[in-house]
Structure formats: C-alpha cells, structure tokens
Scaffold this active site. Structure first.
Site: not given
Length: 251
Positions: A84, A129, A171, A174, A186
């Site tokens: 990709k 992920n 961040c 958090c 998916c």
C-alpha cells in the site's frame, strides 16, 4: 519563492485568506508523516499532495486487496497485491510530481517512530489498531509534534487534533487511556466508504490548517454517518495521564 507553474498550480488556495502565500510556503517546507495507508490515508494523502506539502512519508506494511477498493479510493485494480505504501506513493507522484513522497514498507514500532516522528513537522495517525496509535502518541508527546488522529468504523467517525507543541495540550492517552481493548477492524465490523473518506479528508484539512498556523487542538469531533450529524467534545489534559500528564514521572 514559487515559480509561475507553481503559482498556477496552487492559485485557487492562494486566494484564500487563511492560507495565502505564507501558508503555502509553510506547506512547502513541511514534512508530514502518515502512518497507515488505508481508507483514512488515501484521501488525506491525495489532498496533502495536491496542496503542495513538501514531503510526505507513508508507512504501512500491508498489501492492496480487492476488498479495499470500495473505500481506499487512491488505489486501482491493477495495484492489487502491491504494498500500500508504494502504491499510494505512485498515485501521489502522478498527482503532484513536485512533492517528495517516501514509502516505508514497515510495521511501525517504537524504535522506528523515534526517528520518523522526530524528523516530522506533523503526524497523521491513519491506523486501525490501538497498539500502534498508542506508540504514535508516545512519540508525538516526546517530540512535541502535532498529531491529527482519525478513526472510522461502520457509519461512525472520529477526528481530533492533539497539538502537542503546547505543554497543557491533551494527548491521545488522555482521552482513550493506554489500553488496547476494543480493537475492531473493518473486516470484522464493516465500514461505509464515504464515512472513512470524510474523516480522512478532514484530517488533511486539519493538517493544512495547523501547518499554516491555526490553533485547532482541544476538541474531539464525532461524526454520525446515519444522520450526517457532528458533535464536538472539549478535551483537557489529564494531570494523571501516564504519557503526558503533569504528575507523570517518566521522561
């Protein structure tokens, strides 16, 4: 300075007050790291290349599959089985040969991100992920690099800008913690192509705005593709965050 051909190529966005010549120069000087080259990265990378970002670094170790084509719109049928990162690089170079596009066929880890994030002006998280997302976030916090995070599943999307140049900025951890529970790809839950395309396109817009000087951090944008509604949630730094919090005793 831009030559006549460059001024013509970017003429429509140079007319926009929020970008103008100074913003275009900032884009040309930028190095954007895009981690993940799937449904989010496809539109994001196309628009960033079209806008004239100076260098794009594309990181992914997956190959193009037929089942990707309904949503990963930069790829073509003849690119099935190609990596990709390389397939996306080839499309971007055809779109705008002035942009320096680098393809990294790699499954990113902490060591790789240490170098790549340190060299980047801004990072797009286009992964799917939590393990990789957490690693990207840690590196962006460490090097105080703006992070544009996107996610999409089924008919739901999320977008957030973590402008980690500001010490008080929240961040990714958090908001989501450091866990990895809840990963759902998916191929397990499904995705409608325009939903992920909407989020990826807005990642590109957010990156362009941040690179040209806008302050966009501090909000989580939630998209419902069923009703086309958006909601915004205000984000604040968690003082106890193990990654960026003021009570964190790490590096």
């Amino acid at each position: 300075m831009f030559n006549d051909e460059q001024l013509e190529r970017y003429s429509r966005q140079l007319m926009v007050d929020e970008l103008d010549l100074a913003g275009q120069e900032a884009l040309a000087a930028a190095r954007v790291l895009i981690v993940g080259c799937g449904g989010l990265a496809n539109p994001a990378a196309l628009y960033l290349a079209g806008a004239g970002v100076g260098r794009l670094v594309l990181a992914d170790d997956d190959r193009v599959e037929v089942s990707n084509l309904h949503r990963q719109v930069a790829f073509r049928g003849g690119q099935v089985n190609q990596f990709k990162a390389e397939a996306l690089r080839d499309q971007l170079q055809q779109l705008n040969p002035e942009v320096d596009v680098r393809a990294a066929v790699v499954r990113v880890d902490d060591a790789w991100l240490e170098v790549a994030v340190a060299e980047a002006t801004l990072v797009l998280d286009c992964t799917d992920n939590f393990v990789t997302r957490q690693a990207i976030n840690r590196a962006c916090v460490r090097y105080r690099k703006p992070l544009v995070s996107g996610a999409a599943i089924r008919m739901d999307g999320q977008l957030a800008v973590f402008d980690l140049r500001a010490p008080e900025a929240p961040c990714y951890a958090c908001v989501y913690g450091e866990g990895t529970d809840g990963d759902l790809a998916c191929n397990q839950a499904g995705i409608v192509g325009p939903v992920v395309g909407t989020v990826g396109t807005l990642q590109a817009l957010a990156a362009i705005r941040v690179l040209s000087g806008a302050q966009l951090g501090g909000k989580l944008h939630l998209f419902d593709g069923r009703s086309l509604d958006w909601r915004q949630v205000t984000l604040r730094q968690d003082p106890g965050c193990a990654v960026c919090g003021t009570n964190h005793d790490g590096e």
